[in-house]
Design an enzyme around this catalytic site. Structure first.
Site, PDB file in Angstrom:
ATOM      1  N   GLY A  42       0.392  -0.978  -0.036  1.00 15.79           N
ATOM      2  CA  GLY A  42      -0.333   0.324  -0.087  1.00 15.79           C
ATOM      3  C   GLY A  42       0.770   1.386  -0.374  1.00 15.79           C
ATOM      4  N   THR A  44       1.385   3.733   2.345  1.00 15.09           N
ATOM      5  CA  THR A  44       1.810   3.817   3.294  1.00 15.09           C
ATOM      6  C   THR A  44       3.035   2.992   3.342  1.00 15.09           C
ATOM      7  OG1 THR A  44      -0.164   4.270   4.127  1.00 15.09           O
ATOM      8  CG2 THR A  44       1.504   4.461   5.903  1.00 15.09           C
ATOM      9  N   LYS A 109      -7.844  -4.845   6.750  1.00 16.69           N
ATOM     10  CA  LYS A 109      -6.968  -4.788   5.820  1.00 16.69           C
ATOM     11  C   LYS A 109      -7.812  -5.274   4.461  1.00 16.69           C
ATOM     12  CE  LYS A 109      -2.625  -5.789   6.782  1.00 16.69           C
ATOM     13  NZ  LYS A 109      -2.286  -4.133   5.636  1.00 16.69           N
ATOM     14  N   GLU A 118      -0.511 -10.308   3.774  1.00 14.22           N
ATOM     15  CA  GLU A 118      -0.101  -9.841   4.951  1.00 14.22           C
ATOM     16  C   GLU A 118      -0.388 -10.600   5.692  1.00 14.22           C
ATOM     17  OE1 GLU A 118      -0.648  -5.358   2.507  1.00 14.22           O
ATOM     18  OE2 GLU A 118      -2.689  -6.619   3.764  1.00 14.22           O
TER      19      GLU A 118
END
Ligand SMILES: O=C(CO)[C@H](O)[C@H](O)COP(=O)(O)O
Length: 254
Positions: A42, A44, A109, A118
């Site tokens: 992502g 960030t 998420k 993840e």
């Protein structure tokens, strides 16, 4: 979906893109020579990977495994040494973003489509720190639709089952307005589910686990040990059961 990177933050001090950089920089201070790192996915996480890449170019010695092909490509391009999955591999620290987090560090998420890798990698990590701009911390999960990774064959029955749980499922498309589906790195579908306010995430997670064809859901419960979020331009460290406090250069992993 999330506000765009150039959106002003709710606190107005920085743009959300600048806040992501601030959160990533605070997480980078927790990285030490020799660590094995889980690299998130992502915008960030991309900030974190870019700052990590600069540190590696300045001599930091770490290795990492990425949670998506996109993050892997970025890390490779920056010269971050990558390790493939193998038996017994555990990570000292995983750093990842989230679509939402609450005060107990329960997460939604999967907005970036990488929730399966993840969850696998972050379950194999000794410490997960979530990094986020000021839009990510919410009182109750559920404004952001909950992503599910779904085996294509099972899609019709998964949609029925989600509706039976009171959810409103939307199959993710490749692009807004496109007619072709979005596929994960594993070639599965993503289904974004509106459940309204998720007052009992543990209960919903248990219910979703019983539905055949859902490979994984985007509720990450009990995985994050800390979060770094930005408020009024400064990074704050949150840990479950502790008061928020400013991130400092003296922070180390407990
Ligand atoms: O879960 C994710 C990807 O699957 C991301 O961490 C989440 O979507 C947050 O992304 P961003 O940092 O771009 O807001």
């Amino acid at each position: 979906m999330n506000p765009t990177a150039s959106s002003p933050s709710p606190t107005g001090a920085l743009t959300l893109a600048q806040e992501k950089q601030v959160a990533a920089a605070a997480a980078l201070r927790w990285v030490r020579d020799g660590m094995l790192l889980g690299l998130g996915t992502g915008s960030t996480s991309a900030q974190f990977i870019m700052q990590l890449g600069a540190a590696v170019q300045n001599g930091l010695k770490v290795q990492g495994t990425a949670t998506s092909l996109a993050s892997e490509a970025l890390a490779r391009q920056l010269g971050i040494p990558l390790i493939a999955p193998r038996r017994g591999l555990r990570f000292d620290l995983a750093v990842d973003g989230a679509d939402e987090l609450d005060g107990q560090l329960r997460l939604i998420k999967g907005g970036g489509g990488a929730l399966l890798r993840e969850k696998v990698l972050e379950t194999a990590s000794d410490y997960l720190v979530v990094i986020g701009d000021s839009s990510k911390l919410v009182p109750v999960l559920g404004r952001f639709p909950l992503p599910l990774e779904v085996v294509p064959f099972a899609l019709p029955w998964v949609l029925d089952a989600v509706e039976a749980l009171g959810g409103a499922p939307v199959v993710r498309m490749a692009q807004p307005g496109a007619t072709d589906y979005y596929f994960s790195d594993q070639k599965n579908l993503l289904v974004d589910c509106h459940f309204g306010q998720i007052l009992e995430p543990e209960r919903l997670a248990a219910q979703l686990k019983t539905i055949p064809g859902i490979v994984e859901h985007g509720l990450f419960l009990g995985l994050a040990k800390a979060a770094i979020v930005v408020r009024d331009g400064a990074a704050l460290v949150l840990r479950p059961g502790e008061a928020a406090r400013p991130a400092t250069e003296f922070d180390v992993l407990p």
